[in-house]
Design a protein around this motif. Structure first.
Motif, PDB file in Angstrom:
ATOM      1  N   ALA A  60       5.902 -11.936 -11.487  1.00 24.33           N
ATOM      2  CA  ALA A  60       6.217 -11.013 -10.391  1.00 24.33           C
ATOM      3  C   ALA A  60       4.995 -10.155 -10.095  1.00 24.33           C
ATOM      4  CB  ALA A  60       7.395 -10.124 -10.773  1.00 24.33           C
ATOM      5  N   PHE A  61       4.363 -10.396  -8.974  1.00 24.67           N
ATOM      6  CA  PHE A  61       3.175  -9.635  -8.595  1.00 24.67           C
ATOM      7  C   PHE A  61       3.504  -8.731  -7.421  1.00 24.67           C
ATOM      8  CE2 PHE A  61       1.194 -13.289 -10.717  1.00 24.67           C
ATOM      9  CZ  PHE A  61       0.437 -12.615 -11.644  1.00 24.67           C
ATOM     10  N   ASP A  62       4.453  -7.815  -7.627  1.00 22.84           N
ATOM     11  CA  ASP A  62       4.748  -6.836  -6.593  1.00 22.84           C
ATOM     12  C   ASP A  62       4.065  -5.517  -6.949  1.00 22.84           C
ATOM     13  OD1 ASP A  62       6.350  -6.275  -8.742  1.00 22.84           O
ATOM     14  OD2 ASP A  62       8.137  -5.816  -7.577  1.00 22.84           O
ATOM     15  N   ILE A  63       4.183  -4.552  -6.074  1.00 23.66           N
ATOM     16  CA  ILE A  63       3.480  -3.276  -6.254  1.00 23.66           C
ATOM     17  C   ILE A  63       3.943  -2.572  -7.528  1.00 23.66           C
ATOM     18  CG2 ILE A  63       3.214  -0.960  -5.270  1.00 23.66           C
ATOM     19  CD1 ILE A  63       1.491  -3.023  -3.928  1.00 23.66           C
ATOM     20  N   ARG A  64       5.232  -2.565  -7.786  1.00 20.76           N
ATOM     21  CA  ARG A  64       5.755  -1.859  -8.959  1.00 20.76           C
ATOM     22  C   ARG A  64       5.217  -2.466 -10.249  1.00 20.76           C
ATOM     23  NH1 ARG A  64      12.029  -1.684  -9.529  1.00 20.76           N
ATOM     24  NH2 ARG A  64      11.728  -1.135  -7.360  1.00 20.76           N
ATOM     25  N   SER A  65       5.221  -3.786 -10.355  1.00 26.07           N
ATOM     26  CA  SER A  65       4.744  -4.413 -11.588  1.00 26.07           C
ATOM     27  C   SER A  65       3.235  -4.245 -11.749  1.00 26.07           C
ATOM     28  CB  SER A  65       5.130  -5.883 -11.630  1.00 26.07           C
ATOM     29  OG  SER A  65       4.509  -6.594 -10.594  1.00 26.07           O
ATOM     30  N   LEU A  66       2.500  -4.261 -10.652  1.00 25.91           N
ATOM     31  CA  LEU A  66       1.054  -4.045 -10.737  1.00 25.91           C
ATOM     32  C   LEU A  66       0.732  -2.613 -11.147  1.00 25.91           C
ATOM     33  CD1 LEU A  66      -0.217  -6.056  -7.643  1.00 25.91           C
ATOM     34  CD2 LEU A  66      -0.454  -6.657 -10.053  1.00 25.91           C
ATOM     35  N   LEU A  67       1.461  -1.629 -10.618  1.00 27.09           N
ATOM     36  CA  LEU A  67       1.221  -0.232 -11.001  1.00 27.09           C
ATOM     37  C   LEU A  67       1.596   0.018 -12.460  1.00 27.09           C
ATOM     38  CD1 LEU A  67       2.366   1.733  -7.833  1.00 27.09           C
ATOM     39  CD2 LEU A  67       0.041   1.399  -8.678  1.00 27.09           C
ATOM     40  N   VAL A  68       2.690  -0.567 -12.911  1.00 27.83           N
ATOM     41  CA  VAL A  68       3.083  -0.418 -14.313  1.00 27.83           C
ATOM     42  C   VAL A  68       2.044  -1.070 -15.219  1.00 27.83           C
ATOM     43  CG1 VAL A  68       4.798  -1.154 -16.015  1.00 27.83           C
ATOM     44  CG2 VAL A  68       5.543  -0.133 -13.872  1.00 27.83           C
ATOM     45  N   SER A  69       1.540  -2.221 -14.835  1.00 26.51           N
ATOM     46  CA  SER A  69       0.507  -2.897 -15.627  1.00 26.51           C
ATOM     47  C   SER A  69      -0.786  -2.097 -15.644  1.00 26.51           C
ATOM     48  CB  SER A  69       0.254  -4.287 -15.072  1.00 26.51           C
ATOM     49  OG  SER A  69       1.401  -5.062 -15.167  1.00 26.51           O
ATOM     50  N   PHE A  70      -1.145  -1.515 -14.505  1.00 25.50           N
ATOM     51  CA  PHE A  70      -2.340  -0.666 -14.444  1.00 25.50           C
ATOM     52  C   PHE A  70      -2.176   0.551 -15.344  1.00 25.50           C
ATOM     53  CE2 PHE A  70      -4.537   2.943 -12.423  1.00 25.50           C
ATOM     54  CZ  PHE A  70      -5.834   2.530 -12.621  1.00 25.50           C
ATOM     55  N   LEU A  71      -0.999   1.164 -15.307  1.00 27.45           N
ATOM     56  CA  LEU A  71      -0.733   2.314 -16.163  1.00 27.45           C
ATOM     57  C   LEU A  71      -0.815   1.914 -17.640  1.00 27.45           C
ATOM     58  CD1 LEU A  71       0.193   5.291 -16.346  1.00 27.45           C
ATOM     59  CD2 LEU A  71       2.517   4.413 -16.395  1.00 27.45           C
ATOM     60  N   GLY A  72      -0.308   0.743 -17.973  1.00 27.19           N
ATOM     61  CA  GLY A  72      -0.410   0.256 -19.348  1.00 27.19           C
ATOM     62  C   GLY A  72      -1.854   0.037 -19.777  1.00 27.19           C
ATOM     63  N   ALA A  73      -2.686  -0.471 -18.874  1.00 26.46           N
ATOM     64  CA  ALA A  73      -4.096  -0.683 -19.192  1.00 26.46           C
ATOM     65  C   ALA A  73      -4.818   0.650 -19.384  1.00 26.46           C
ATOM     66  CB  ALA A  73      -4.766  -1.495 -18.092  1.00 26.46           C
ATOM     67  N   VAL A  74      -4.494   1.648 -18.564  1.00 30.09           N
ATOM     68  CA  VAL A  74      -5.120   2.971 -18.707  1.00 30.09           C
ATOM     69  C   VAL A  74      -4.710   3.604 -20.034  1.00 30.09           C
ATOM     70  CG1 VAL A  74      -5.152   5.307 -17.771  1.00 30.09           C
ATOM     71  CG2 VAL A  74      -5.425   3.382 -16.243  1.00 30.09           C
ATOM     72  N   VAL A  75      -3.425   3.524 -20.366  1.00 28.69           N
ATOM     73  CA  VAL A  75      -2.950   4.104 -21.627  1.00 28.69           C
ATOM     74  C   VAL A  75      -3.571   3.376 -22.821  1.00 28.69           C
ATOM     75  CG1 VAL A  75      -0.898   4.399 -23.071  1.00 28.69           C
ATOM     76  CG2 VAL A  75      -0.821   5.012 -20.656  1.00 28.69           C
ATOM     77  N   LEU A  76      -3.651   2.061 -22.751  1.00 25.82           N
ATOM     78  CA  LEU A  76      -4.270   1.299 -23.837  1.00 25.82           C
ATOM     79  C   LEU A  76      -5.744   1.665 -23.991  1.00 25.82           C
ATOM     80  CD1 LEU A  76      -3.965  -0.912 -25.989  1.00 25.82           C
ATOM     81  CD2 LEU A  76      -4.667  -2.531 -24.250  1.00 25.82           C
ATOM     82  N   LEU A  77      -6.438   1.825 -22.892  1.00 18.21           N
ATOM     83  CA  LEU A  77      -7.852   2.206 -22.950  1.00 18.21           C
ATOM     84  C   LEU A  77      -8.014   3.614 -23.506  1.00 18.21           C
ATOM     85  CD1 LEU A  77     -10.487   0.853 -22.353  1.00 18.21           C
ATOM     86  CD2 LEU A  77     -10.408   1.776 -20.067  1.00 18.21           C
ATOM     87  N   ALA A  78      -7.094   4.522 -23.186  1.00 13.55           N
ATOM     88  CA  ALA A  78      -7.134   5.873 -23.750  1.00 13.55           C
ATOM     89  C   ALA A  78      -6.911   5.835 -25.259  1.00 13.55           C
ATOM     90  CB  ALA A  78      -6.086   6.753 -23.073  1.00 13.55           C
ATOM     91  N   ILE A  79      -6.013   4.980 -25.714  1.00 17.80           N
ATOM     92  CA  ILE A  79      -5.768   4.852 -27.153  1.00 17.80           C
ATOM     93  C   ILE A  79      -6.984   4.265 -27.855  1.00 17.80           C
ATOM     94  CG2 ILE A  79      -4.386   3.618 -28.876  1.00 17.80           C
ATOM     95  CD1 ILE A  79      -2.008   3.956 -26.934  1.00 17.80           C
ATOM     96  N   VAL A  80      -7.610   3.264 -27.243  1.00 18.20           N
ATOM     97  CA  VAL A  80      -8.824   2.672 -27.819  1.00 18.20           C
ATOM     98  C   VAL A  80      -9.937   3.712 -27.900  1.00 18.20           C
ATOM     99  CG1 VAL A  80     -10.667   0.993 -27.393  1.00 18.20           C
ATOM    100  CG2 VAL A  80      -8.286   0.303 -27.181  1.00 18.20           C
ATOM    101  N   ASN A  81     -10.105   4.526 -26.852  1.00 18.35           N
ATOM    102  CA  ASN A  81     -11.120   5.577 -26.876  1.00 18.35           C
ATOM    103  C   ASN A  81     -10.811   6.624 -27.930  1.00 18.35           C
ATOM    104  OD1 ASN A  81     -12.721   4.505 -24.891  1.00 18.35           O
ATOM    105  ND2 ASN A  81     -11.761   5.674 -23.243  1.00 18.35           N
ATOM    106  N   LEU A  82      -9.546   6.941 -28.109  1.00 15.70           N
ATOM    107  CA  LEU A  82      -9.155   7.924 -29.112  1.00 15.70           C
ATOM    108  C   LEU A  82      -9.479   7.423 -30.515  1.00 15.70           C
ATOM    109  CD1 LEU A  82      -7.708  10.649 -29.501  1.00 15.70           C
ATOM    110  CD2 LEU A  82      -5.598   9.354 -29.728  1.00 15.70           C
ATOM    111  N   VAL A  83      -9.243   6.149 -30.764  1.00 25.01           N
ATOM    112  CA  VAL A  83      -9.526   5.582 -32.083  1.00 25.01           C
ATOM    113  C   VAL A  83     -11.039   5.466 -32.307  1.00 25.01           C
ATOM    114  CG1 VAL A  83      -9.328   3.479 -33.475  1.00 25.01           C
ATOM    115  CG2 VAL A  83      -7.332   4.383 -32.266  1.00 25.01           C
ATOM    116  N   ARG A  84     -11.771   5.048 -31.286  1.00 31.11           N
ATOM    117  CA  ARG A  84     -13.214   4.815 -31.445  1.00 31.11           C
ATOM    118  C   ARG A  84     -14.018   6.113 -31.501  1.00 31.11           C
ATOM    119  NH1 ARG A  84     -15.019   0.733 -27.022  1.00 31.11           N
ATOM    120  NH2 ARG A  84     -16.997   0.822 -28.109  1.00 31.11           N
ATOM    121  N   ARG A  85     -13.662   7.096 -30.700  1.00 31.14           N
ATOM    122  CA  ARG A  85     -14.481   8.306 -30.586  1.00 31.14           C
ATOM    123  C   ARG A  85     -13.807   9.565 -31.100  1.00 31.14           C
ATOM    124  NH1 ARG A  85     -15.156   5.752 -25.734  1.00 31.14           N
ATOM    125  NH2 ARG A  85     -17.201   4.833 -25.471  1.00 31.14           N
TER     126      ARG A  85
END
Length: 89
Positions: A60-85
Motif C-alpha cells: 500500500a503506497f498511499d499518503i498515510r502509509s508513506l508518512l508513517v514509514s517516514f516517521l518510522g525512519a526519522v525515529v529510527l535515525l534518532a535512536i541510532v544517533n542517540l546510541v552512537r553519539r
C-alpha cells in the motif's frame, strides 16, 4: 517486483529522514536504504494498527502509509544517533 519497489521507496524515505536529522553527509546510500526499510517495517507494525490503514510492506503506497514509514525512519535515525553519539541532534 514488490521488493524492488520497497527498496527504492525505503531508500528515498531513508534519504529524506537523514536530511531531516542532518546526518546525510555521514551515511551512504546503503545506510539510507537500511534506515528507510527498517523504519518502514517498524512503523508499519507499531503505528499503522493505531492510526489505521495498511502498512507499506503490504504494497500500500498511499499518503498515510508513506508518512508513517517516514516517521518510522526519522525515529529510527534518532535512536541510532542517540546510541552512537549520546545526543539526538
Amino acid at each position: 517486483m514488490g521488493i524492488i519497489l520497497m527498496l527504492i521507496v525505503g531508500g528515498i524515505l531513508g534519504w529524506l529522514a537523514s536530511i531531516v536529522m542532518r546526518t546525510d553527509a555521514q551515511q551512504g546510500i546503503f545506510l539510507n536504504v537500511v534506515v528507510g526499510v527498517v523504519g518502514a517495517l517498524l512503523a508499519g507494525f507499531i503505528l499503522t494498527p493505531i492510526l489505521g490503514g495498511a502498512p507499506i510492506t503490504s504494497g500500500a503506497f498511499d499518503i498515510r502509509s508513506l508518512l508513517v514509514s517516514f516517521l518510522g525512519a526519522v525515529v529510527l535515525l534518532a535512536i541510532v544517533n542517540l546510541v552512537r553519539r549520546g545526543a539526538v541532534r
